[in-house]
Scaffold this motif. Structure first.
Motif, PDB file in Angstrom:
ATOM      1  N   SER A   1       0.815  -1.176  -0.399  1.00  0.00           N
ATOM      2  CA  SER A   1       0.096  -0.171   0.163  1.00  0.00           C
ATOM      3  C   SER A   1       0.537   1.312  -0.101  1.00  0.00           C
ATOM      4  O   SER A   1       0.636   2.082  -0.759  1.00  0.00           O
ATOM      5  CB  SER A   1      -1.029   0.336   1.173  1.00  0.00           C
ATOM      6  OG  SER A   1      -1.930  -0.959   1.099  1.00  0.00           O
ATOM      7  N   ASP A   2       2.039   0.923   1.449  1.00  0.00           N
ATOM      8  CA  ASP A   2       2.871   2.444   0.685  1.00  0.00           C
ATOM      9  C   ASP A   2       3.958   2.157   0.403  1.00  0.00           C
ATOM     10  O   ASP A   2       4.590   1.055   1.928  1.00  0.00           O
ATOM     11  CB  ASP A   2       2.491   2.947   2.179  1.00  0.00           C
ATOM     12  CG  ASP A   2       3.443   4.532   2.819  1.00  0.00           C
ATOM     13  OD1 ASP A   2       3.562   5.116   1.617  1.00  0.00           O
ATOM     14  OD2 ASP A   2       4.424   4.465   3.157  1.00  0.00           O
ATOM     15  N   ILE A   3       5.058   2.469  -0.696  1.00  0.00           N
ATOM     16  CA  ILE A   3       6.426   2.660  -0.410  1.00  0.00           C
ATOM     17  C   ILE A   3       7.059   3.431  -0.136  1.00  0.00           C
ATOM     18  O   ILE A   3       7.553   4.507  -0.926  1.00  0.00           O
ATOM     19  CB  ILE A   3       6.341   2.118  -1.613  1.00  0.00           C
ATOM     20  CG1 ILE A   3       5.744   0.779  -2.996  1.00  0.00           C
ATOM     21  CG2 ILE A   3       8.171   1.812  -2.706  1.00  0.00           C
ATOM     22  CD1 ILE A   3       5.548   0.843  -3.875  1.00  0.00           C
ATOM     23  N   PRO A   4       8.030   3.719   0.498  1.00  0.00           N
ATOM     24  CA  PRO A   4       8.377   4.803   1.290  1.00  0.00           C
ATOM     25  C   PRO A   4      10.082   4.973  -0.164  1.00  0.00           C
ATOM     26  O   PRO A   4      10.398   3.695  -0.447  1.00  0.00           O
ATOM     27  CB  PRO A   4       8.357   4.932   2.627  1.00  0.00           C
ATOM     28  CG  PRO A   4       8.754   3.471   2.697  1.00  0.00           C
ATOM     29  CD  PRO A   4       7.747   2.559   1.476  1.00  0.00           C
ATOM     30  N   PRO A   5      10.433   5.693   0.100  1.00  0.00           N
ATOM     31  CA  PRO A   5      11.917   6.360  -0.659  1.00  0.00           C
ATOM     32  C   PRO A   5      12.881   5.488  -0.334  1.00  0.00           C
ATOM     33  O   PRO A   5      13.786   4.901  -1.239  1.00  0.00           O
ATOM     34  CB  PRO A   5      12.255   7.800  -1.016  1.00  0.00           C
ATOM     35  CG  PRO A   5      10.143   8.353  -0.500  1.00  0.00           C
ATOM     36  CD  PRO A   5       9.816   7.244   0.457  1.00  0.00           C
ATOM     37  N   GLU A   6      12.683   5.230   0.334  1.00  0.00           N
ATOM     38  CA  GLU A   6      13.839   4.229   1.232  1.00  0.00           C
ATOM     39  C   GLU A   6      14.321   3.046   1.234  1.00  0.00           C
ATOM     40  O   GLU A   6      15.129   2.139   0.813  1.00  0.00           O
ATOM     41  CB  GLU A   6      13.868   4.585   2.650  1.00  0.00           C
ATOM     42  CG  GLU A   6      13.178   4.295   4.026  1.00  0.00           C
ATOM     43  CD  GLU A   6      12.043   5.257   3.282  1.00  0.00           C
ATOM     44  OE1 GLU A   6      11.272   5.104   4.861  1.00  0.00           O
ATOM     45  OE2 GLU A   6      12.137   6.566   3.000  1.00  0.00           O
ATOM     46  N   ALA A   7      12.767   2.447   0.920  1.00  0.00           N
ATOM     47  CA  ALA A   7      12.885   1.455   0.181  1.00  0.00           C
ATOM     48  C   ALA A   7      13.143   0.814  -0.941  1.00  0.00           C
ATOM     49  O   ALA A   7      13.544   0.266  -1.410  1.00  0.00           O
ATOM     50  CB  ALA A   7      10.619   0.733   0.229  1.00  0.00           C
ATOM     51  N   LEU A   8      12.470   2.079  -2.478  1.00  0.00           N
ATOM     52  CA  LEU A   8      13.090   2.072  -3.179  1.00  0.00           C
ATOM     53  C   LEU A   8      14.709   1.630  -3.010  1.00  0.00           C
ATOM     54  O   LEU A   8      15.777   0.667  -3.635  1.00  0.00           O
ATOM     55  CB  LEU A   8      13.037   3.195  -4.697  1.00  0.00           C
ATOM     56  CG  LEU A   8      11.258   2.848  -4.498  1.00  0.00           C
ATOM     57  CD1 LEU A   8      11.034   3.999  -5.653  1.00  0.00           C
ATOM     58  CD2 LEU A   8      10.858   1.290  -5.260  1.00  0.00           C
ATOM     59  N   ASP A   9      15.568   2.639  -2.750  1.00  0.00           N
ATOM     60  CA  ASP A   9      17.002   2.683  -2.514  1.00  0.00           C
ATOM     61  C   ASP A   9      17.608   1.750  -2.170  1.00  0.00           C
ATOM     62  O   ASP A   9      18.622   0.750  -2.234  1.00  0.00           O
ATOM     63  CB  ASP A   9      17.435   4.204  -1.798  1.00  0.00           C
ATOM     64  CG  ASP A   9      16.883   5.406  -2.367  1.00  0.00           C
ATOM     65  OD1 ASP A   9      17.363   5.282  -3.434  1.00  0.00           O
ATOM     66  OD2 ASP A   9      16.530   6.285  -1.339  1.00  0.00           O
ATOM     67  N   SER A  10      16.708   0.680  -0.821  1.00  0.00           N
ATOM     68  CA  SER A  10      17.607  -0.280  -0.684  1.00  0.00           C
ATOM     69  C   SER A  10      17.202  -1.953  -1.410  1.00  0.00           C
ATOM     70  O   SER A  10      18.221  -2.530  -1.476  1.00  0.00           O
ATOM     71  CB  SER A  10      16.858  -0.504   0.957  1.00  0.00           C
ATOM     72  OG  SER A  10      14.995  -0.856   0.784  1.00  0.00           O
TER      73      SER A  10
END
Length: 681
Positions: A128-137
């Motif tokens: 439901s929610d994808i924080p930017p840091e999840a993409l970086d990791s």
């Protein structure tokens, strides 16, 4: 798009999306209501076409931006690899970005995630929610992270495209706007949309397979009719059947098969079909007349076979051939082909009945179908491609036909056995007159070793016969011409010598003609001869006496009992056998040799032996001496001969129910003998 986001899993999702939105505000209610309207609209779009690839792309375009900012559909190919079918985004530039991302950083099968994870597990993903840091990791490197940030993902879900237990691919939806998020109700919507899309894809594939099945069936020149043995109703026909019967396909499908036959043949039909259903017979073949509209029908040969289709259904396949055009039909015959899938199993059941080796190859040469005759052609090798088949053949000049074009037939020897030959022909699967799919080719093969052997024997026979006839004819002609002249210089002794040469060569010619006549009568198998009582103690001395005059330098020693039992045989052919054996012994023994002839009673038979003290032969040649045109290497240069006499002897003795043998003698020389059965009174 990112392939790995920690998913939120849900259970017991609400069925009524509108009710599930109560308490979330009007905007959320409107979003879910829009989902329901879109689902209904997408269902109509998906159900309205069998071109599933174009339809899926249209649905993806409709979903953006009504349902999501980004929609992607990935399908599994024949090798089980995931391939993108449709990508849609509110920003066209983002589509190019997604393609760059997929090319530079393809999914890792070792660490499946996203759509790859969904198709492997069959479980949906909701983030439901994808924080930017999840993409970086998640990024593999800095460039990867920059591409992911460029997509501006905020919310993501992925569901499998599934029909029954089969997963076809995955549907992915994503949001980029901060104020919108996917929830459990959206996942229910996505699964419903995926279910409709999967059904559309499967239906489109089934339509394509059905059309392809009919296309391949229509490529067969002969008439093919498939009908239910219980109700006798026709299930399928090819173009050849329509041409033969003078009816359209729509008129034939569902019509009773026996209704197409004349009254007498319709009454015979149960007697042809019942043994097939009871497995008492594998094939029934009969001459049948169809009742054609114009009333004038040629008799055709119909082959009936019972086959069990997938699902346990029993069907009768009728293949009708116009006898007058059989040769032309065999040349133009294009065998059936199929890809390995459930629909094509029906076609596989049909071509398994064909006797010639039939192999279907894809455009890249991969073998997609082989009938039992094809599997038996090279039993020691497992062929996976057309190249594997060609590897079994010796083709230094590259004359083997290529795939994708009609070629051959050509005959090539095998690498494993140079004496074995295979005929090869290719037929492309046509989509229409003068057109080819370029995707599949039917390869038809048959072993022509025996036919080539017969042709080689015939050519050798003609060559040997022409050579052997030339010498006596030349001698007789030259001597007769010389004697016809009144030349005073020819003294009586010279004339007698010429007369002797003419006599000897005429006798040689007579024996050669006798052998040729016998060879022509019996061919490659034993013929039938007259049966009458024969007393060998009377016949053998008479033949020996006639042979003594031909070989003045050879001593003939006759040892025949006076009370031998009577045998059943043809006296003319017994004489020919004895003369051949005596002539053979005297010829190779030469002047000064002794030929011994014995006749003795055995166990229910009389044995005649001819023994000489000539050069003999090697023990390992015993089994070959009676072969056509065979001459022992050790004696071939010492005397002329065609290699026919002993072969004729063996055939004549076998035709009279006897046996013949040859054996080297200790101390030199050879023994040839035969035995004939006693007369049973």
């Amino acid at each position: 798009m990112p392939e790995s986001i920690t998913p939120e899993r849900t259970v017991d999702l609400p069925v009524d999306l509108a009710d599930a939105a109560i308490g979330r505000g009007d905007r959320r209610y409107q979003e879910l209501a829009e989902n329901q309207r879109f689902l209904a609209e997408a269902g109509q779009v998906l159900a309205g076409s069998i071109q599933f690839d174009q339809t899926i792309r249209r649905v993806a375009d409709l979903a953006v931006p009504r349902i999501a900012d980004w929609c992607a559909v990935d399908l599994l190919d024949e090798r089980g690899e995931l391939r993108p079918l449709a990508i849609a985004h509110v920003d066209p530039a983002k589509v190019s970005l997604v393609r760059r991302l997929l090319e530079a950083y393809p999914p890792d099968p070792g660490q499946p995630s996203g759509s790859l994870q969904v198709v492997q597990t069959g479980e949906p993903i909701l983030a439901s929610d994808i924080p930017p840091e999840a993409l970086d990791s998640y990024a593999r490197d800095a460039a990867h992270a920059e591409l992911l940030r460029g997509l501006e993902l905020r919310s993501y879900m992925c569901v499998p495209l599934q029909t029954g237990d089969r997963i076809l691919g995955a549907l992915s939806l994503a949001l980029s706007t901060p104020e919108r998020r996917f929830g459990p109700e959206d996942l229910v919507f996505a699964e419903a949309l995926a279910s409709s899309a999967a059904a559309a894809i499967e239906n489109a594939r089934l339509f394509r397979e059905a059309d392809r099945f009919r296309l391949i069936l229509d490529s067969v020149v002969e008439a093919v009719i498939v009908f239910d043995p219980a109700g006798r109703r026709i299930d399928e026909v090819n173009r050849g059947a329509c041409d033969l019967l003078g009816r359209s396909r729509d008129e034939l499908i569902g019509a009773p098969f026996d209704g197409l036959l004349k009254t007498g043949d319709a009454d015979r039909l149960p007697g042809l079909i019942d043994p097939l259903l009871a497995a008492d017979r594998t094939v029934s073949t009969a001459m049948i007349e169809f009742a054609l509209p114009e009333g004038n029908t040629p008799p055709v040969e119909v082959t009936l076979q019972s086959v069990e289709l997938p699902g346990g259904q029993r069907r009768i396949i009728a293949i009708a051939r116009d006898i007058r055009e059989r040769i032309e039909a065999q040349i133009r015959l294009q065998r059936l082909a199929q890809e390995e899938h459930a629909r094509a199993a029906e076609l596989n059941a049909i071509i398994r009945a064909m006797g010639e080796a039939v192999v279907v190859c894809a455009a890249d040469g991969t073998i997609t179908l082989t009938n039992p005759a094809g599997e038996r052609l090279f039993p020691e090798v497992e062929e996976r491609s057309y190249a594997d088949i060609l590897d079994q053949l010796h083709d230094p000049d590259g004359i083997a036909p290529e795939l994708g074009a009609m070629g051959g037939p050509v005959e090539l020897p095998t690498r494993a056995d140079a004496d074995r030959w295979v005929e090869l022909a290719t037929y492309p699967v046509n989509v229409g007159i003068g057109q080819s799919t370029g995707e599949e080719t039917i390869v038809v093969m048959r072993d022509v070793t025996e036919a080539r052997h017969r042709e080689a024997v015939r050519e050798t026979f003609i060559g040997v016969l022409s050579h052997e006839l030339r010498t006596p004819v030349t001698t007789i002609f030259g001597g007769a011409k010389l004697l016809s002249r009144e030349v005073s210089s020819l003294d009586e002794e010279t004339k007698r010598g010429i007369f002797k040469d003419i006599h000897d060569e005429a006798e040689r010619l007579q024996r050669l003609v006798e052998d040729v006549v016998a060879l022509n009568r019996f061919g490659d198998a034993s013929g039938e001869v007259g049966w009458e009582p024969v007393l060998l103690q009377r016949l053998v001395p008479r033949v020996v006496e006639s042979e003594e005059g031909r070989w003045p330098g050879v001593t003939f020693d006759l040892k025949v009992g006076a009370t031998l039992p009577t045998v059943t045989a043809d006296p003319t052919y017994v004489e020919q056998v004895i003369r051949n054996l005596l002539s053979n012994a005297a010829k190779y023994g030469g002047s000064g040799s002794t030929v011994t002839i014995t006749a003795d009673a055995g166990d229910g038979e009389v044995l005649v032996r001819v023994l000489d003290n000539g050069p003999g032969f090697a023990a390992d040649e015993t089994g070959r001496l009676f072969e056509l045109f065979y001459r022992s290497p050790g004696t071939a240069g010492s005397a002329s001969g065609a290699g026919i006499g002993l072969f004729v002897c063996a055939r004549l003795i076998a035709a009279m129910g006897g046996r013949i043998w040859a054996a080297p003698r200790e101390g030199g020389g050879a023994e040839f003998g035969f035995a004939l059965a006693e007369l049973n009174e």
